[in-house]
Design a protein around this motif. Sequence first.
Motif, short mmCIF file in Angstrom:
data_model
loop_
_atom_site.label_atom_id
_atom_site.label_comp_id
_atom_site.label_asym_id
_atom_site.label_seq_id
_atom_site.Cartn_x
_atom_site.Cartn_y
_atom_site.Cartn_z
N LYS A 165 5.85 -5.17 -16.74
CA LYS A 165 6.58 -6.02 -17.67
C LYS A 165 7.85 -6.57 -16.99
O LYS A 165 8.62 -5.82 -16.40
N LEU A 166 8.04 -7.90 -17.11
CA LEU A 166 9.17 -8.53 -16.44
C LEU A 166 10.46 -8.39 -17.23
O LEU A 166 10.46 -8.44 -18.46
N HIS A 167 11.54 -8.23 -16.48
CA HIS A 167 12.87 -8.20 -17.09
C HIS A 167 13.79 -9.06 -16.26
O HIS A 167 13.82 -8.94 -15.04
N GLY A 168 14.54 -9.95 -16.92
CA GLY A 168 15.45 -10.82 -16.19
C GLY A 168 16.89 -10.60 -16.62
O GLY A 168 17.17 -9.78 -17.49
N ARG A 169 17.78 -11.35 -15.95
CA ARG A 169 19.22 -11.28 -16.22
C ARG A 169 19.70 -9.83 -16.27
O ARG A 169 20.41 -9.42 -17.19
N LEU A 170 19.29 -9.08 -15.27
CA LEU A 170 19.64 -7.66 -15.28
C LEU A 170 21.04 -7.42 -14.74
O LEU A 170 21.51 -8.15 -13.88
N ASP A 171 21.66 -6.43 -15.26
CA ASP A 171 22.90 -5.94 -14.67
C ASP A 171 22.82 -4.43 -14.70
O ASP A 171 21.83 -3.85 -15.13
N LYS A 172 23.86 -3.81 -14.20
CA LYS A 172 23.82 -2.36 -14.07
C LYS A 172 23.51 -1.69 -15.41
O LYS A 172 22.64 -0.82 -15.50
N ALA A 173 24.20 -2.14 -16.46
CA ALA A 173 24.04 -1.50 -17.76
C ALA A 173 22.62 -1.60 -18.29
O ALA A 173 22.02 -0.60 -18.70
N ASN A 174 22.05 -2.82 -18.26
CA ASN A 174 20.73 -2.90 -18.89
C ASN A 174 19.59 -2.35 -18.02
O ASN A 174 18.59 -1.87 -18.54
N ILE A 175 19.78 -2.35 -16.69
CA ILE A 175 18.70 -1.73 -15.90
C ILE A 175 18.79 -0.20 -16.02
O ILE A 175 17.76 0.49 -16.06
N LEU A 176 19.98 0.33 -16.13
CA LEU A 176 20.09 1.78 -16.33
C LEU A 176 19.54 2.18 -17.70
O LEU A 176 18.93 3.23 -17.86
N ALA A 177 19.71 1.28 -18.67
CA ALA A 177 19.15 1.54 -20.00
C ALA A 177 17.61 1.57 -19.92
O ALA A 177 16.96 2.41 -20.54
N LEU A 178 17.03 0.65 -19.14
CA LEU A 178 15.58 0.63 -18.97
C LEU A 178 15.09 1.94 -18.36
O LEU A 178 14.10 2.52 -18.80
N ILE A 179 15.82 2.38 -17.33
CA ILE A 179 15.45 3.64 -16.67
C ILE A 179 15.54 4.80 -17.65
O ILE A 179 14.67 5.67 -17.71
N GLU A 180 16.59 4.76 -18.44
CA GLU A 180 16.83 5.80 -19.43
C GLU A 180 15.70 5.88 -20.47
O GLU A 180 15.28 6.96 -20.88
N GLU A 181 15.20 4.70 -20.84
CA GLU A 181 14.17 4.64 -21.89
C GLU A 181 12.81 5.18 -21.44
O GLU A 181 11.96 5.51 -22.25
N MET A 182 12.60 5.20 -20.12
CA MET A 182 11.30 5.66 -19.62
C MET A 182 11.10 7.12 -19.96
O MET A 182 11.97 7.94 -19.73
N PHE A 221 0.83 -1.20 0.00
CA PHE A 221 0.00 0.00 0.00
C PHE A 221 0.86 1.25 0.00
O PHE A 221 1.87 1.33 0.67
N ARG A 222 0.41 2.22 -0.74
CA ARG A 222 1.13 3.48 -0.77
C ARG A 222 0.19 4.59 -0.32
O ARG A 222 -0.98 4.61 -0.68
N SER A 223 0.72 5.54 0.46
CA SER A 223 -0.15 6.62 0.88
C SER A 223 0.11 7.90 0.09
O SER A 223 -0.51 8.92 0.31
N GLN A 224 1.06 7.81 -0.84
CA GLN A 224 1.31 8.95 -1.74
C GLN A 224 1.05 8.50 -3.16
O GLN A 224 1.24 7.33 -3.46
N PRO A 225 0.64 9.43 -4.03
CA PRO A 225 0.48 9.03 -5.42
C PRO A 225 1.82 8.54 -5.97
O PRO A 225 2.86 9.06 -5.59
N GLY A 226 1.77 7.52 -6.82
CA GLY A 226 3.01 6.98 -7.35
C GLY A 226 3.52 7.78 -8.54
O GLY A 226 2.88 8.70 -9.02
N GLY A 227 4.70 7.42 -9.01
CA GLY A 227 5.25 8.05 -10.19
C GLY A 227 4.55 7.53 -11.44
O GLY A 227 3.75 6.60 -11.37
N ARG A 228 4.87 8.11 -12.57
CA ARG A 228 4.25 7.68 -13.84
C ARG A 228 4.67 6.26 -14.19
O ARG A 228 3.97 5.54 -14.87
N HIS A 229 5.86 5.89 -13.74
CA HIS A 229 6.34 4.52 -13.95
C HIS A 229 6.59 3.86 -12.60
O HIS A 229 6.96 4.56 -11.65
N VAL A 230 6.38 2.56 -12.55
CA VAL A 230 6.66 1.84 -11.31
C VAL A 230 7.70 0.75 -11.60
O VAL A 230 7.49 -0.11 -12.44
N LEU A 231 8.82 0.87 -10.92
CA LEU A 231 9.88 -0.12 -11.07
C LEU A 231 9.97 -0.95 -9.80
O LEU A 231 10.20 -0.42 -8.71
N LYS A 232 9.72 -2.26 -9.95
CA LYS A 232 9.80 -3.15 -8.80
C LYS A 232 11.03 -4.02 -8.96
O LYS A 232 11.16 -4.74 -9.95
#
Length: 151
Positions: A133-150, A64-75
Amino acid sequence: QDIEKETTAIVDRHEHREGSLLPILLDVQMQFGYIPEVALRHIAERLNITRADVHGTVSFYHDFRSQPGGRHVLKVCRAEACQSMGGEKLAEDVQTALGINWDETTSDGKVTLLPVFCLGLCSCAPAAMLDGKLHGRLDKANILALIEEMK
Ligand code: FES
């Protein structure tokens, strides 16, 4: 959105059953993306419990969140299989890149970062979920790329 009106409809749907607080809160969060203060007060009134009781439940459950979330949610997964594959370091890299901690939203309202305990993608650890959307086998480079693409 008329928060009060929609909360009323949700309470109407669940009120008759025992232990209705959790399903009500889940629906409210689904509807608004968080638990607005107005809804919280309204639920307390309708269920005849104190506002503090409702608030206690909201803060007890991580989902549960008591604040509105961001436009994207990264879990980002924090469970064992992912931890053993560098999940802890990955989480740190994400937090540093976004400049936020767990359960926080970036100041531009772009991303909310949430911890999650197993996404069922253990064989492709470490894993994360971006906007459902699920993403596997993540490392620093590809998760930063995901963040960048948002956007
Ligand atoms: Fe991370 Fe299962 S432990 S996906």
